[in-house]
Design a protein around this motif. Sequence first.
Motif, PDB file in Angstrom:
ATOM      1  N   PRO A  43       0.790  -1.234   0.000  1.00  0.00           N
ATOM      2  CA  PRO A  43       0.000   0.000   0.000  1.00  0.00           C
ATOM      3  C   PRO A  43       0.822   1.284   0.000  1.00  0.00           C
ATOM      4  O   PRO A  43       0.288   2.345  -0.249  1.00  0.00           O
ATOM      5  N   ALA A  44       2.128   1.182   0.254  1.00  0.00           N
ATOM      6  CA  ALA A  44       2.920   2.420   0.273  1.00  0.00           C
ATOM      7  C   ALA A  44       3.062   3.004  -1.125  1.00  0.00           C
ATOM      8  O   ALA A  44       3.058   4.213  -1.311  1.00  0.00           O
ATOM      9  N   GLY A  45       3.194   2.153  -2.135  1.00  0.00           N
ATOM     10  CA  GLY A  45       3.356   2.618  -3.503  1.00  0.00           C
ATOM     11  C   GLY A  45       2.120   2.350  -4.336  1.00  0.00           C
ATOM     12  O   GLY A  45       1.119   1.813  -3.847  1.00  0.00           O
ATOM     13  N   GLN A  46       2.218   2.694  -5.626  1.00  0.00           N
ATOM     14  CA  GLN A  46       1.052   2.559  -6.497  1.00  0.00           C
ATOM     15  C   GLN A  46       1.357   1.800  -7.785  1.00  0.00           C
ATOM     16  O   GLN A  46       0.593   1.887  -8.736  1.00  0.00           O
ATOM     17  N   ASP A  47       2.473   1.073  -7.832  1.00  0.00           N
ATOM     18  CA  ASP A  47       2.838   0.404  -9.084  1.00  0.00           C
ATOM     19  C   ASP A  47       3.340  -1.008  -8.780  1.00  0.00           C
ATOM     20  O   ASP A  47       4.531  -1.289  -8.830  1.00  0.00           O
ATOM     21  N   GLU A  48       2.412  -1.900  -8.485  1.00  0.00           N
ATOM     22  CA  GLU A  48       2.797  -3.266  -8.116  1.00  0.00           C
ATOM     23  C   GLU A  48       3.514  -3.999  -9.253  1.00  0.00           C
ATOM     24  O   GLU A  48       4.494  -4.704  -8.989  1.00  0.00           O
ATOM     25  N   PRO A  49       3.062  -3.879 -10.531  1.00  0.00           N
ATOM     26  CA  PRO A  49       3.799  -4.563 -11.598  1.00  0.00           C
ATOM     27  C   PRO A  49       5.272  -4.156 -11.671  1.00  0.00           C
ATOM     28  O   PRO A  49       6.149  -4.991 -11.880  1.00  0.00           O
ATOM     29  N   LEU A  50       5.558  -2.858 -11.492  1.00  0.00           N
ATOM     30  CA  LEU A  50       6.949  -2.409 -11.509  1.00  0.00           C
ATOM     31  C   LEU A  50       7.709  -2.985 -10.317  1.00  0.00           C
ATOM     32  O   LEU A  50       8.865  -3.400 -10.444  1.00  0.00           O
ATOM     33  N   ALA A  51       7.056  -3.038  -9.157  1.00  0.00           N
ATOM     34  CA  ALA A  51       7.704  -3.595  -7.973  1.00  0.00           C
ATOM     35  C   ALA A  51       8.041  -5.070  -8.187  1.00  0.00           C
ATOM     36  O   ALA A  51       9.132  -5.531  -7.828  1.00  0.00           O
ATOM     37  N   ILE A  52       7.111  -5.809  -8.792  1.00  0.00           N
ATOM     38  CA  ILE A  52       7.359  -7.226  -9.069  1.00  0.00           C
ATOM     39  C   ILE A  52       8.510  -7.366 -10.054  1.00  0.00           C
ATOM     40  O   ILE A  52       9.340  -8.283  -9.952  1.00  0.00           O
ATOM     41  N   GLY A  53       8.581  -6.455 -11.026  1.00  0.00           N
ATOM     42  CA  GLY A  53       9.693  -6.478 -11.978  1.00  0.00           C
ATOM     43  C   GLY A  53      11.029  -6.273 -11.289  1.00  0.00           C
ATOM     44  O   GLY A  53      12.011  -6.964 -11.591  1.00  0.00           O
ATOM     45  N   TYR A  54      11.063  -5.341 -10.339  1.00  0.00           N
ATOM     46  CA  TYR A  54      12.297  -5.124  -9.582  1.00  0.00           C
ATOM     47  C   TYR A  54      12.661  -6.351  -8.753  1.00  0.00           C
ATOM     48  O   TYR A  54      13.839  -6.714  -8.629  1.00  0.00           O
ATOM     49  N   LEU A  55      11.651  -7.000  -8.176  1.00  0.00           N
ATOM     50  CA  LEU A  55      11.915  -8.209  -7.398  1.00  0.00           C
ATOM     51  C   LEU A  55      12.507  -9.308  -8.278  1.00  0.00           C
ATOM     52  O   LEU A  55      13.414 -10.033  -7.867  1.00  0.00           O
ATOM     53  N   PHE A  56      11.971  -9.434  -9.497  1.00  0.00           N
ATOM     54  CA  PHE A  56      12.497 -10.435 -10.425  1.00  0.00           C
ATOM     55  C   PHE A  56      13.960 -10.124 -10.755  1.00  0.00           C
ATOM     56  O   PHE A  56      14.820 -11.011 -10.750  1.00  0.00           O
ATOM     57  N   LEU A  57      14.248  -8.858 -11.031  1.00  0.00           N
ATOM     58  CA  LEU A  57      15.625  -8.452 -11.328  1.00  0.00           C
ATOM     59  C   LEU A  57      16.528  -8.713 -10.126  1.00  0.00           C
ATOM     60  O   LEU A  57      17.648  -9.216 -10.265  1.00  0.00           O
ATOM     61  N   LEU A  58      16.029  -8.386  -8.935  1.00  0.00           N
ATOM     62  CA  LEU A  58      16.794  -8.609  -7.714  1.00  0.00           C
ATOM     63  C   LEU A  58      17.134 -10.090  -7.546  1.00  0.00           C
ATOM     64  O   LEU A  58      18.275 -10.453  -7.235  1.00  0.00           O
ATOM     65  N   GLN A  59      16.139 -10.942  -7.789  1.00  0.00           N
ATOM     66  CA  GLN A  59      16.365 -12.377  -7.637  1.00  0.00           C
ATOM     67  C   GLN A  59      17.434 -12.879  -8.598  1.00  0.00           C
ATOM     68  O   GLN A  59      18.302 -13.676  -8.237  1.00  0.00           O
ATOM     69  N   ARG A  60      17.391 -12.404  -9.844  1.00  0.00           N
ATOM     70  CA  ARG A  60      18.379 -12.848 -10.833  1.00  0.00           C
ATOM     71  C   ARG A  60      19.782 -12.364 -10.471  1.00  0.00           C
ATOM     72  O   ARG A  60      20.768 -13.090 -10.648  1.00  0.00           O
ATOM     73  N   LEU A  61      19.885 -11.135  -9.975  1.00  0.00           N
ATOM     74  CA  LEU A  61      21.193 -10.617  -9.572  1.00  0.00           C
ATOM     75  C   LEU A  61      21.748 -11.401  -8.381  1.00  0.00           C
ATOM     76  O   LEU A  61      22.936 -11.735  -8.329  1.00  0.00           O
ATOM     77  N   LEU A  62      20.870 -11.699  -7.423  1.00  0.00           N
ATOM     78  CA  LEU A  62      21.296 -12.486  -6.271  1.00  0.00           C
ATOM     79  C   LEU A  62      21.727 -13.891  -6.698  1.00  0.00           C
ATOM     80  O   LEU A  62      22.717 -14.427  -6.199  1.00  0.00           O
TER      81      LEU A  62
END
Length: 477
Positions: A3-22
């Motif tokens: 609820p803090a932000g307003q762009d869940e698809p973008l947040a999920i995209g960042y999570l996917f990128l984060l997972q691949r980098l990790l």
Amino acid sequence: MPPAGQDEPLAIGYLFLLQRLLEHLRYRTDRGYADASQLIADFQADVVAQVEAGNVDGRVLDFVGGALHQSKIPASPQFAAASAKQPVDRDEDGPLPADAHSALAGILEACDGDPFMTVGALTESGHSMPEDARGALAGALALAGIPNARSAAVLFLLDPNPTVRRAVAGALAQVGASLTPTEVRRLIAMRNWRPENERAEVDAIIRKARAAGIDCAPWEAGSVEAIVATTVDGAATQGFLLISPVERKKRISSVLTKGGITDAWSGEPESRRRIEMSLVAAGMDAPTLAVSRSYLDRTVAHHLALSIEKREAPPLGLLQVAETIGGADWQPARMAFGETLAGLIAEVPKAMCEPATLASVLRKSNELAELEAVAQSWFEDDPQVAQAVERARGRDRAKLATYLLQSVIARHRDRWADVVLRTALWMREAPSEAGLCWRQLAIVAKALAEGRDMTEIGLMRDIALRTIAVLRDAGRI
């Protein structure tokens, strides 16, 4: 992220990128690069600092913990402590939510009562929990009085963490008389998959079930109509795809090995077309061959033994794969290198083992056409090799390759002998008319095992040259 932000698809995209980098960093830590380990530690410390500053809430912290789980990176003690401090409605007597019974029922309903899905969801969401809390959660499943929850608890006996395994074993011992025949079968199947010092706990649970008159259920109907295996890459990784019929559809299962069973899963039934697309995609990254069931069984047994030697349990997905194919009596049994090599050499024509012919085979082993695609991933990539190449920067590639073969690569002789031998076994699975070079590889493996000068082996010279090229292209030297 709401609820803090307003762009869940973008947040999920960042999570996917984060997972691949990790995941990329984890691959490098597996090869011994200290800078990658430090980056992972720094990342988790930075996340904890953001939590303490009030910039990351519990929901986002759980998502980050999920990314760590998918990357197979343990949560640091500080990360776990920060997760444990997140405000939730907890019981005063333990780490679980106050309405644990209702919460577990909700999870089971969301997973349609499937114990494998339930444990998968709980393992990912609880990755950042302290190990004691995760053990308490697994024990609560066993004692919740919900049949599906108890089925899920049985699968926690294959949790990666020994503290969790022991906690759930203790809880299951209290309800051993309530187990179902299917749960008893699963206990028996996974008993020898656990480290030897943990098997007595499973035996105690099985005895209680037997004393209560609970029989072992037979394996459910299942089969496998095709098994495809990738080649063994330079990191000694090999993957298997298994195709099983499910009415008019197919189910694809996978087992990944690398010094043990590192991953295993079974997917949902899919159309034949989707399965064919998956097989094509699998072949894009590494050469594959159709292999026999005996080859699969032998390889799984070998890597189970390697897992147990490290006091690890295989992923619970291995049990799911076994059930999908209708049962598999996979028992840990290490493949003895000498015995296996002798078996292959016995099938090599004696003419190939004559001194002059053998020397020619070794010298020209880098010219084998069917090995070109297989050996693309055969190179060294670790800090010691990188340092050796850095110190020899002024030499030309041919001289540098010779230096590597006589120094750092020579110290890894046994590992390369194993990779070459296992590749020969894999190629031997092909039809005889394919004419693959498994005999030549068996000869190379024998030469490596016997201590032959690596500079006389064309395949090893290619590995040294490829190592130099990879390290220079990656900018590590």
